[in-house]
Design an enzyme around this catalytic site. Structure first.
Site, PDB file in Angstrom:
ATOM      1  N   CYS A 103       1.975  -4.010 -40.982  1.00  0.00           N
ATOM      2  CA  CYS A 103       0.680  -4.690 -41.085  1.00  0.00           C
ATOM      3  C   CYS A 103      -0.496  -3.772 -41.420  1.00  0.00           C
ATOM      4  O   CYS A 103      -1.317  -4.143 -42.278  1.00  0.00           O
ATOM      5  CB  CYS A 103       0.400  -5.524 -39.826  1.00  0.00           C
ATOM      6  SG  CYS A 103       0.940  -4.820 -38.274  1.00  0.00           S
TER       7      CYS A 103
ATOM      8  N   ARG B  20      10.934   2.925 -35.186  1.00  0.00           N
ATOM      9  CA  ARG B  20      10.428   2.734 -33.829  1.00  0.00           C
ATOM     10  C   ARG B  20      11.294   3.540 -32.875  1.00  0.00           C
ATOM     11  O   ARG B  20      12.519   3.545 -32.997  1.00  0.00           O
ATOM     12  CB  ARG B  20      10.445   1.250 -33.434  1.00  0.00           C
ATOM     13  CG  ARG B  20       9.512   0.401 -34.286  1.00  0.00           C
ATOM     14  CD  ARG B  20       9.556  -1.060 -33.877  1.00  0.00           C
ATOM     15  NE  ARG B  20       8.816  -1.884 -34.823  1.00  0.00           N
ATOM     16  CZ  ARG B  20       8.774  -3.225 -34.791  1.00  0.00           C
ATOM     17  NH1 ARG B  20       9.445  -3.876 -33.843  1.00  0.00           N
ATOM     18  NH2 ARG B  20       8.085  -3.888 -35.692  1.00  0.00           N
TER      19      ARG B  20
ATOM     20  N   GLN C 121      12.370  -5.090 -42.366  1.00  0.00           N
ATOM     21  CA  GLN C 121      12.215  -6.501 -42.032  1.00  0.00           C
ATOM     22  C   GLN C 121      11.892  -7.303 -43.285  1.00  0.00           C
ATOM     23  O   GLN C 121      11.357  -6.756 -44.253  1.00  0.00           O
ATOM     24  CB  GLN C 121      11.069  -6.705 -41.033  1.00  0.00           C
ATOM     25  CG  GLN C 121      11.307  -6.110 -39.675  1.00  0.00           C
ATOM     26  CD  GLN C 121      10.187  -6.433 -38.704  1.00  0.00           C
ATOM     27  OE1 GLN C 121      10.421  -6.712 -37.559  1.00  0.00           O
ATOM     28  NE2 GLN C 121       8.959  -6.384 -39.172  1.00  0.00           N
TER      29      GLN C 121
ATOM     30  N   ASP D 111       9.417  -8.827 -43.900  1.00  0.00           N
ATOM     31  CA  ASP D 111       8.071  -8.855 -43.347  1.00  0.00           C
ATOM     32  C   ASP D 111       7.099  -9.494 -44.331  1.00  0.00           C
ATOM     33  O   ASP D 111       7.200  -9.256 -45.546  1.00  0.00           O
ATOM     34  CB  ASP D 111       7.647  -7.408 -43.097  1.00  0.00           C
ATOM     35  CG  ASP D 111       6.814  -7.244 -41.857  1.00  0.00           C
ATOM     36  OD1 ASP D 111       6.467  -8.247 -41.238  1.00  0.00           O
ATOM     37  OD2 ASP D 111       6.513  -6.084 -41.505  1.00  0.00           O
TER      38      ASP D 111
ATOM     39  N   HIS E 134       2.700 -10.697 -44.603  1.00  0.00           N
ATOM     40  CA  HIS E 134       1.377 -10.832 -43.994  1.00  0.00           C
ATOM     41  C   HIS E 134       0.535 -11.732 -44.877  1.00  0.00           C
ATOM     42  O   HIS E 134       0.387 -11.478 -46.073  1.00  0.00           O
ATOM     43  CB  HIS E 134       0.734  -9.466 -43.802  1.00  0.00           C
ATOM     44  CG  HIS E 134       1.500  -8.609 -42.831  1.00  0.00           C
ATOM     45  ND1 HIS E 134       2.395  -7.651 -43.242  1.00  0.00           N
ATOM     46  CD2 HIS E 134       1.542  -8.621 -41.483  1.00  0.00           C
ATOM     47  CE1 HIS E 134       2.940  -7.090 -42.176  1.00  0.00           C
ATOM     48  NE2 HIS E 134       2.449  -7.664 -41.099  1.00  0.00           N
TER      49      HIS E 134
ATOM     50  N   LYS F 208       2.385 -15.411 -30.537  1.00  0.00           N
ATOM     51  CA  LYS F 208       3.418 -15.569 -31.550  1.00  0.00           C
ATOM     52  C   LYS F 208       4.370 -16.701 -31.200  1.00  0.00           C
ATOM     53  O   LYS F 208       4.509 -17.088 -30.041  1.00  0.00           O
ATOM     54  CB  LYS F 208       4.209 -14.265 -31.713  1.00  0.00           C
ATOM     55  CG  LYS F 208       4.844 -13.743 -30.438  1.00  0.00           C
ATOM     56  CD  LYS F 208       5.610 -12.450 -30.674  1.00  0.00           C
ATOM     57  CE  LYS F 208       6.261 -11.942 -29.389  1.00  0.00           C
ATOM     58  NZ  LYS F 208       7.211 -10.849 -29.629  1.00  0.00           N
TER      59      LYS F 208
ATOM     60  N   HIS G 268       1.197 -12.848 -39.347  1.00  0.00           N
ATOM     61  CA  HIS G 268       2.343 -11.951 -39.498  1.00  0.00           C
ATOM     62  C   HIS G 268       3.592 -12.820 -39.363  1.00  0.00           C
ATOM     63  O   HIS G 268       3.662 -13.658 -38.459  1.00  0.00           O
ATOM     64  CB  HIS G 268       2.401 -10.906 -38.382  1.00  0.00           C
ATOM     65  CG  HIS G 268       1.149 -10.132 -38.151  1.00  0.00           C
ATOM     66  ND1 HIS G 268       1.090  -8.759 -38.279  1.00  0.00           N
ATOM     67  CD2 HIS G 268      -0.099 -10.518 -37.766  1.00  0.00           C
ATOM     68  CE1 HIS G 268      -0.128  -8.343 -37.975  1.00  0.00           C
ATOM     69  NE2 HIS G 268      -0.865  -9.389 -37.659  1.00  0.00           N
TER      70      HIS G 268
END
Length: 637
Positions: A332, A361, A379, A381, A383, A463, A509
């Site tokens: 992000c 991570r 991911q 992912d 946004h 979320k 997200h």
């Protein structure tokens, strides 16, 4: 006095009535089944007294609260058995966990499989004694003195760490007792459907600087049938273990030089890239723009985003030229940089950025697990930068997309959690109020059921978490949709509204499959390595009956490859039966057997992984049918 039952009705009971008395007043069958009770929502022992006007629910073995009570009591049963068999062993903690329980023991020697068998037998013996289980109230001083005399140093440490000076509860069964909040079943005779499953080492209080304890895991159920069903599921889960199948099918490898960072081998990389293509097909349709952002950023970026203060313990760090850098744990902040490059009008929004860049991570080595808990991953992912008015339609769009994508894998049972503000977070209460309300409104408008998961939101926003159930009934958390007012505020993002004034966008997200590494681990187990043909690393294998037909096998394989299928040839000197068994072990969807008859007719003899001989078929027909299965992403062959 009166109590209120779950249906709202009132019932007169004697003064000083217990939960057991209330159950008996309702009916003999309920009194017999009762193992605990809920008094104003709190689970208590059956012999606990109920206050006047209380709301009472009788807890029976098959309820969630009943199973938890059974498992907690079975942990005590196990601890008693261990101390009877191995005097001098110290007991520490024994909590209920999903589908079972464990207890940590201080002992000079590790427990063996033979020990587990003996402990189980002793547990069964104690159960037959039908010992009453009763709660006692002790002063702190009495508890410390008693456990200290018994040499239970861990228990003494636990007691001294309990804040306050209130009395402590101890549960006794026969001569054995342990410090515990409870509740417990009325007697050991109510316990019987249990199994000790494994033993492992565990540090006291989870700290590697402390002593190593022996942790015994077990499972317990309301009856023998449920226990056997669970053990069957566990046996099936072991057979499907993605770590085992990933190695056997040549999909993934882990090097000690990169712990918890998977290496995808050629066949595993095929699955990985097929999933990327799968996700990208929806991105092309739905107006996403794919971006690639740097792996490592100056930590100042993460200070602005809030990750440094709220997520630092999950990050890696390095230093170059006296500047601190970090591999990104999330995409992000980088995607925000792209949005911030230029000015935007409300007419430009929504802007949907997709990002498959790798993330890192820090996960403690004790919690990493194959592909499902790793340190390096990517991911699906995305946004989305939206106006406040666009929040509802964009979330609804994502809900539709999630359902559509999960259906492809047969994940039809999807449960949604709305995870709300955690204690450690950025943004104002007003931002959180707006974000939580928007997510809840979207769910209500869509008419989908959900559960509140209080305090489990991301540090930047609430979320929606999407949990699927695999073919053997195990839940997996996959996708997430998060609403973020905080980071756009911290980065001072703007767009020009219809009023020609600056406004702050809102970020959505979202990930649907989530970590691709974790998703691959899940679907290896979901499909037991037998992937749908569109995902299978090898979609067809040609099996010549002998070396005389290798040329025709090569011609057949070439045709298949030219048609876009992934194909191999088994040109070994093994007999056909051995070749078929090998192909089945490799989970290859289609086996094409070729011999004299097939070579003369230009056909193949088809066998499917899911069944026996399918008979002769022309190569053109097979290619047509296989390509249709692939293009439709069919779950069947």
């Amino acid at each position: 006095m009166q109590v209120e039952l779950p249906d709202g009705s009132k019932k007169d009971v004697p003064d000083n009535a217990t939960v057991a008395d209330v159950a008996a007043s309702i009916g003999k069958r309920l009194a017999k089944d009762a193992i605990a009770g809920k008094v104003n929502g709190r689970v208590v022992d059956v012999y606990a007294k109920v206050p006047n006007g209380a709301k009472i629910e009788i807890v029976t073995p098959k309820s969630d609260a009943g199973l938890d009570t059974i498992r907690h009591s079975t942990a005590h049963l196990m601890a008693m058995a261990v101390q009877e068999l191995f005097p001098g062993t110290q007991v520490t903690i024994g909590p209920v966990i999903e589908n079972g329980f464990y207890y940590d023991f201080g002992t000079d020697r590790p427990f063996t499989d033979e020990d587990l068998r003996r402990i189980e037998e002793k547990m069964a013996e104690i159960s037959k004694r039908d010992l009453p289980i009763r709660r006692e109230e002790w002063s702190r001083d009495k508890a410390i003195e008693t456990f200290d005399k018994l040499g239970e140093k861990y228990k003494v440490e636990i007691i001294k760490a309990i804040p306050g000076d209130e009395t402590l509860s101890v549960y006794r069964q026969g001569e054995w007792f342990d410090l515990c909040r409870g509740p417990h079943v009325p007697s050991t005779g109510r316990l019987g459907a249990f199994k000790l499953t494994s033993v492992a080492g565990a540090y006291w209080r989870g700290d590697e600087r402390n002593a190593m304890l022996q942790r015994i895991y077990g499972t317990a159920w309301s009856d023998a049938k449920e226990l056997q069903e669970y053990l069957h599921r566990m046996e099936e889960a072991r057979a499907r273990d993605h770590r085992k199948l990933g190695k056997e099918l040549d999909l993934v490898y882990f090097s000690h030089y990169a712990p918890a960072m998977p290496i995808f081998l050629p066949k595993g990389a095929i699955i990985y890239n097929e999933l990327l293509d799968f996700v990208r097909s929806f991105y092309r349709r739905d107006g996403y723009q794919e971006v690639v952002t740097p792996l490592i950023w100056d930590t100042e970026l993460f200070r602005v985003s809030g990750h440094y203060d709220n997520y630092k313990e999950n990050m890696f760090f390095t230093e170059v030229e006296e500047r601190e850098y970090a591999p990104k744990p999330m995409n992000c902040p980088g995607d925000i940089q792209i949005y911030a490059m230029e000015r935007h009008s409300y007419r430009d929004l929504p802007i949907r950025l997709a990002n498959f860049s790798r993330l890192h991570r820090y996960e403690r080595s004790g919690v990493t697990h194959g592909l499902t808990r790793v340190r390096a991953f990517a991911q699906d992912d995305a946004h989305l930068f939206v106006t406040p008015e666009q929040i509802q339609p964009e979330i609804e769009r994502e809900l539709n997309l999630i359902k559509e994508m999960y259906d492809v894998f047969g994940f039809s049972d999807v449960k949604i959690n709305l995870s709300t503000r955690p204690p450690k977070r950025i943004g104002t209460d007003a931002m959180w109020d707006a974000a939580e309300s928007a997510l809840e409104q979207a769910l209500k408008k869509k008419g989908v059921p959900y559960q509140i998961n209080a305090g489990d939101g991301a540090f930047y926003g609430p979320k929606l978490d999407f949990n699927v159930t695999d073919v053997i009934g195990r839940p997996w958390q996959l996708g997430t949709v998060q609403l973020d007012y905080g980071q756009p505020e911290r980065f001072k993002l703007t767009y020009i509204g219809a009023d020609n004034a600056e406004h702050r966008p809102v970020m959505i997200h979202r990930a649907i499959l989530g970590s691709l590494e974790r998703f691959i681990g899940i679907i290896i187990e979901h499909f037991a390595g037998a992937f749908p043909v569109w995902l299978a690393p090898v979609q067809a294998i040609v099996l010549p009956l002998s070396e005389k037909f290798v040329d025709y096998a090569n011609q057949t394989a070439a045709r298949l490859s030219q048609s876009g299928l992934r194909v191999e040839i088994d040109g070994s000197n093994e007999k056909l039966g051995a070749k078929i068994r090998d192909a089945q072990l490799k989970k290859i969807p289609y086996m094409l057997i070729v011999g004299e008859k097939e070579a003369s007719a230009g056909t193949v003899s088809l066998r499917k992984r899911s069944g026996g001989d399918q008979g002769s078929i022309s190569l053109d027909q097979f290619i047509s049918e296989a390509r249709e299965r692939i293009s439709s992403r069919s779950l069947t062959l």
